[in-house]
Design a protein around this motif. Structure first.
Motif, PDB file in Angstrom:
ATOM      1  N   THR A 153      38.587  57.869  50.063  1.00  0.00           N
ATOM      2  CA  THR A 153      37.774  57.648  48.860  1.00  0.00           C
ATOM      3  C   THR A 153      38.616  57.171  47.692  1.00  0.00           C
ATOM      4  OG1 THR A 153      36.097  58.598  47.380  1.00  0.00           O
ATOM      5  CG2 THR A 153      37.929  60.025  48.003  1.00  0.00           C
ATOM      6  N   THR A 154      37.997  56.323  46.860  1.00  0.00           N
ATOM      7  CA  THR A 154      38.551  55.940  45.564  1.00  0.00           C
ATOM      8  C   THR A 154      37.603  56.464  44.498  1.00  0.00           C
ATOM      9  OG1 THR A 154      37.338  53.847  45.402  1.00  0.00           O
ATOM     10  CG2 THR A 154      39.432  53.813  46.620  1.00  0.00           C
ATOM     11  N   GLN A 155      37.834  56.059  43.260  1.00  0.00           N
ATOM     12  CA  GLN A 155      36.922  56.431  42.184  1.00  0.00           C
ATOM     13  C   GLN A 155      35.522  55.852  42.407  1.00  0.00           C
ATOM     14  OE1 GLN A 155      37.506  58.244  39.251  1.00  0.00           O
ATOM     15  NE2 GLN A 155      39.595  58.729  39.880  1.00  0.00           N
ATOM     16  N   THR A 156      35.440  54.713  43.073  1.00  0.00           N
ATOM     17  CA  THR A 156      34.170  53.984  43.121  1.00  0.00           C
ATOM     18  C   THR A 156      33.650  53.696  44.516  1.00  0.00           C
ATOM     19  OG1 THR A 156      35.396  51.893  42.961  1.00  0.00           O
ATOM     20  CG2 THR A 156      34.604  52.880  40.900  1.00  0.00           C
ATOM     21  N   ASP A 157      34.425  54.011  45.557  1.00  0.00           N
ATOM     22  CA  ASP A 157      33.995  53.688  46.917  1.00  0.00           C
ATOM     23  C   ASP A 157      34.412  54.788  47.884  1.00  0.00           C
ATOM     24  OD1 ASP A 157      32.934  50.779  46.820  1.00  0.00           O
ATOM     25  OD2 ASP A 157      34.849  50.667  45.748  1.00  0.00           O
ATOM     26  N   MET A 158      33.693  54.855  49.013  1.00  0.00           N
ATOM     27  CA  MET A 158      34.038  55.773  50.091  1.00  0.00           C
ATOM     28  C   MET A 158      33.888  55.034  51.415  1.00  0.00           C
ATOM     29  SD  MET A 158      32.433  59.525  51.031  1.00  0.00           S
ATOM     30  CE  MET A 158      32.923  60.256  49.458  1.00  0.00           C
ATOM     31  N   ASP A 159      34.832  55.244  52.307  1.00  0.00           N
ATOM     32  CA  ASP A 159      34.827  54.586  53.604  1.00  0.00           C
ATOM     33  C   ASP A 159      33.927  55.373  54.558  1.00  0.00           C
ATOM     34  OD1 ASP A 159      35.399  53.591  56.162  1.00  0.00           O
ATOM     35  OD2 ASP A 159      37.476  53.126  55.640  1.00  0.00           O
ATOM     36  N   GLY A 160      32.679  54.943  54.671  1.00  0.00           N
ATOM     37  CA  GLY A 160      31.699  55.668  55.464  1.00  0.00           C
ATOM     38  C   GLY A 160      32.051  55.742  56.931  1.00  0.00           C
ATOM     39  N   GLU A 161      32.619  54.686  57.500  1.00  0.00           N
ATOM     40  CA  GLU A 161      32.974  54.694  58.909  1.00  0.00           C
ATOM     41  C   GLU A 161      34.094  55.688  59.182  1.00  0.00           C
ATOM     42  OE1 GLU A 161      33.818  50.804  60.333  1.00  0.00           O
ATOM     43  OE2 GLU A 161      31.759  50.082  60.062  1.00  0.00           O
ATOM     44  N   LYS A 162      35.078  55.725  58.289  1.00  0.00           N
ATOM     45  CA  LYS A 162      36.192  56.651  58.470  1.00  0.00           C
ATOM     46  C   LYS A 162      35.727  58.097  58.305  1.00  0.00           C
ATOM     47  CE  LYS A 162      41.130  56.421  57.538  1.00  0.00           C
ATOM     48  NZ  LYS A 162      42.187  55.740  56.733  1.00  0.00           N
ATOM     49  N   VAL A 163      34.862  58.321  57.333  1.00  0.00           N
ATOM     50  CA  VAL A 163      34.320  59.671  57.129  1.00  0.00           C
ATOM     51  C   VAL A 163      33.520  60.119  58.352  1.00  0.00           C
ATOM     52  CG1 VAL A 163      32.705  61.051  55.779  1.00  0.00           C
ATOM     53  CG2 VAL A 163      34.311  59.524  54.614  1.00  0.00           C
ATOM     54  N   ALA A 164      32.693  59.238  58.888  1.00  0.00           N
ATOM     55  CA  ALA A 164      31.914  59.576  60.078  1.00  0.00           C
ATOM     56  C   ALA A 164      32.821  59.924  61.250  1.00  0.00           C
ATOM     57  CB  ALA A 164      30.990  58.419  60.451  1.00  0.00           C
ATOM     58  N   ASP A 165      33.920  59.203  61.379  1.00  0.00           N
ATOM     59  CA  ASP A 165      34.895  59.504  62.428  1.00  0.00           C
ATOM     60  C   ASP A 165      35.417  60.929  62.264  1.00  0.00           C
ATOM     61  OD1 ASP A 165      36.855  59.415  64.403  1.00  0.00           O
ATOM     62  OD2 ASP A 165      38.220  58.156  63.253  1.00  0.00           O
ATOM     63  N   ALA A 166      35.734  61.324  61.029  1.00  0.00           N
ATOM     64  CA  ALA A 166      36.241  62.676  60.782  1.00  0.00           C
ATOM     65  C   ALA A 166      35.189  63.733  61.098  1.00  0.00           C
ATOM     66  CB  ALA A 166      36.692  62.797  59.323  1.00  0.00           C
ATOM     67  N   ILE A 167      33.942  63.499  60.693  1.00  0.00           N
ATOM     68  CA  ILE A 167      32.875  64.473  60.945  1.00  0.00           C
ATOM     69  C   ILE A 167      32.608  64.609  62.439  1.00  0.00           C
ATOM     70  CG2 ILE A 167      30.444  64.996  60.576  1.00  0.00           C
ATOM     71  CD1 ILE A 167      32.167  65.366  58.075  1.00  0.00           C
ATOM     72  N   LEU A 168      32.529  63.499  63.142  1.00  0.00           N
ATOM     73  CA  LEU A 168      32.250  63.551  64.575  1.00  0.00           C
ATOM     74  C   LEU A 168      33.405  64.189  65.342  1.00  0.00           C
ATOM     75  CD1 LEU A 168      30.551  60.064  64.980  1.00  0.00           C
ATOM     76  CD2 LEU A 168      29.443  62.293  65.219  1.00  0.00           C
ATOM     77  N   THR A 169      34.629  63.911  64.918  1.00  0.00           N
ATOM     78  CA  THR A 169      35.789  64.556  65.546  1.00  0.00           C
ATOM     79  C   THR A 169      35.740  66.061  65.321  1.00  0.00           C
ATOM     80  OG1 THR A 169      37.155  62.575  65.265  1.00  0.00           O
ATOM     81  CG2 THR A 169      38.309  64.664  65.595  1.00  0.00           C
ATOM     82  N   SER A 170      35.401  66.464  64.113  1.00  0.00           N
ATOM     83  CA  SER A 170      35.298  67.882  63.788  1.00  0.00           C
ATOM     84  C   SER A 170      34.247  68.568  64.657  1.00  0.00           C
ATOM     85  CB  SER A 170      34.969  68.050  62.311  1.00  0.00           C
ATOM     86  OG  SER A 170      34.742  69.396  61.977  1.00  0.00           O
ATOM     87  N   LEU A 171      33.081  67.959  64.761  1.00  0.00           N
ATOM     88  CA  LEU A 171      32.009  68.544  65.574  1.00  0.00           C
ATOM     89  C   LEU A 171      32.415  68.643  67.044  1.00  0.00           C
ATOM     90  CD1 LEU A 171      28.930  66.772  63.960  1.00  0.00           C
ATOM     91  CD2 LEU A 171      29.201  69.245  64.207  1.00  0.00           C
ATOM     92  N   LYS A 172      33.110  67.644  67.537  1.00  0.00           N
ATOM     93  CA  LYS A 172      33.525  67.647  68.937  1.00  0.00           C
ATOM     94  C   LYS A 172      34.597  68.692  69.197  1.00  0.00           C
ATOM     95  CE  LYS A 172      35.392  64.645  72.570  1.00  0.00           C
ATOM     96  NZ  LYS A 172      35.850  63.275  72.899  1.00  0.00           N
ATOM     97  N   GLU A 173      35.592  68.775  68.324  1.00  0.00           N
ATOM     98  CA  GLU A 173      36.734  69.654  68.567  1.00  0.00           C
ATOM     99  C   GLU A 173      36.422  71.123  68.285  1.00  0.00           C
ATOM    100  OE1 GLU A 173      40.199  68.243  66.528  1.00  0.00           O
ATOM    101  OE2 GLU A 173      40.320  66.391  67.721  1.00  0.00           O
ATOM    102  N   VAL A 174      35.595  71.382  67.274  1.00  0.00           N
ATOM    103  CA  VAL A 174      35.346  72.765  66.860  1.00  0.00           C
ATOM    104  C   VAL A 174      34.024  73.292  67.408  1.00  0.00           C
ATOM    105  CG1 VAL A 174      35.212  74.320  64.886  1.00  0.00           C
ATOM    106  CG2 VAL A 174      36.731  72.335  64.795  1.00  0.00           C
ATOM    107  N   ASP A 175      33.045  72.404  67.536  1.00  0.00           N
ATOM    108  CA  ASP A 175      31.763  72.733  68.149  1.00  0.00           C
ATOM    109  C   ASP A 175      30.955  73.765  67.364  1.00  0.00           C
ATOM    110  OD1 ASP A 175      29.844  72.230  70.099  1.00  0.00           O
ATOM    111  OD2 ASP A 175      30.510  73.888  71.365  1.00  0.00           O
TER     112      ASP A 175
END
Length: 370
Positions: free
Chosen positions: A44-66
């Protein structure tokens, strides 16, 4: 008992039926980003967020931690703030959250200029757009079986996040309450629009509101003015427009009679359908005063710093076991939750140990465990 989907677990808890296992709602925010080895400035910056990268983090979290109940994106307190002229503090080190470096309303006199930028449209904020892109990706990937909550803050908490420093707003509430009323109203309008956008992006379950004023920062009487009506307004919108219930995470000690009356009103008058308190409330108190008296689902609270962050795994396991044993049987209407969120510096090893212990000791029927 057959294995349920995560949606089915939430539905069972909400209706006071037996799930296959007690679900975990970690209210995960920055931890998923750090667990990938990224800093917040990587997404993230002050004005933008990388939605694809964030989704990767969320999906990885859900997969690894369940864990069971999820947000579809990384969230923090900065949505909308730069659009109004505020400045975010985006940390360049691990384990720290985004904060507000310069709020839009530093002095009361600034409010007249900020009002000219209202109403605040979440779709005009690049960080909101990035978060919505993440929700779309996550929903497409796991939304058929995993509850994805829409979430934000309302009333005076939303006013604090969007406009004014906490200590200044608290003083304003005592000295110029009409000003705070106005801030609460417009902040809640943003809250509702932001929740609408999240549902339209793919959120498929309950709304999850947060309030960090509670009884820590104001009296129950002030809470009835600056918290209660705005939560009621948002709950009604979510029910009418999306057919969903709203759960509430709220800070403060609700054991006193006046504080508990506010909690009762949040359920009976505002329509809150589930409660997530903080570490001041042990499982026995939650059982007697939320589950049995208010008759809504509630989270069993584990303080994020101890033992989830510090560990070791054996201590996490024992802590969860003791908490679940405290509520006894039949143990209906419970989910497991941290005091506020899974803290940013929590390792996935400890995080998963907490989830696994909950599923192990919270398997149903609990009565069969003797």
């Amino acid at each position: 008992m057959k294995t349920m989907t995560k949606k089915e677990r939430l539905a069972a808890v909400d209706s006071f039926q037996e799930p296959d296992v007690m679900p975990v709602f970690p209210r995960i925010m920055a931890q998923a980003i750090y667990a990938k080895g990224w800093k917040l400035s990587d997404i993230t910056t002050q004005t933008d967020m990388d939605g694809e990268k964030v989704a990767d983090a969320i999906l990885t979290s859900l997969k690894e931690v369940d864990y069971d109940l999820a947000f579809g994106t990384y969230t923090d307190h900065g949505f909308g703030v730069p659009v109004l002229g505020g400045v975010l503090e985006i940390p360049e080190k691990f384990g720290v959250s985004v904060s507000i470096k310069k709020p839009p309303v530093e002095k009361r006199e600034d409010w007249s200029e900020v009002k000219k930028k209202l109403p605040l449209d979440p779709l005009k904020d690049g960080r909101c757009r990035g978060a919505l892109e993440s929700i779309k990706i996550v929903s497409k990937e796991v939304g058929d079986h995993t509850p994805i909550f829409a979430s934000y803050y309302t009333g005076i908490t939303a006013a604090n996040i969007l406009f004014r420093k906490l200590e200044d707003l608290t003083i304003d509430a005592m000295e110029v309450p009409e000003l705070v009323d106005e801030m609460c109203r417009v902040a809640t309008e943003f809250c509702k629009d932001w929740i609408r956008a999240q549902y339209e992006a793919g959120c498929n379950s309950f709304c999850y509101l947060g309030d960090h004023f509670g009884t820590d920062l104001m009296s129950p009487k002030m809470g009835e003015r600056f918290i209660l009506p705005y939560i009621a307004d948002t709950v009604a919108m979510v029910k009418k427009e999306f057919g969903q219930k709203t759960y509430l995470h709220i800070h403060g000690n609700f054991k006193g009679p006046k504080s508990y009356q506010l909690l009762e009103k949040l359920v009976k008058e505002a329509g809150v359908a589930g409660i997530h308190l903080d570490e001041k409330h042990d499982p026995q108190w939650i059982k007697e005063n939320i589950i049995e008296k208010l008759k809504v689902p509630a989270g069993i609270i584990v303080h994020g710093a101890n033992p989830i962050v510090s560990g070791p795994v054996e201590k996490i396991d024992q802590h969860v076991k003791e908490a679940i044993e405290t509520i006894g049987t039949p143990g209906l209407g419970y989910f497991m939750a941290p005091s506020c969120q899974i803290l940013p510096d929590t390792s996935n090893k400890h995080f998963k140990a907490w989830v696994d212990a909950t599923h192990k000791y919270g398997s149903y029927p609990l009565a069969s465990k003797g």
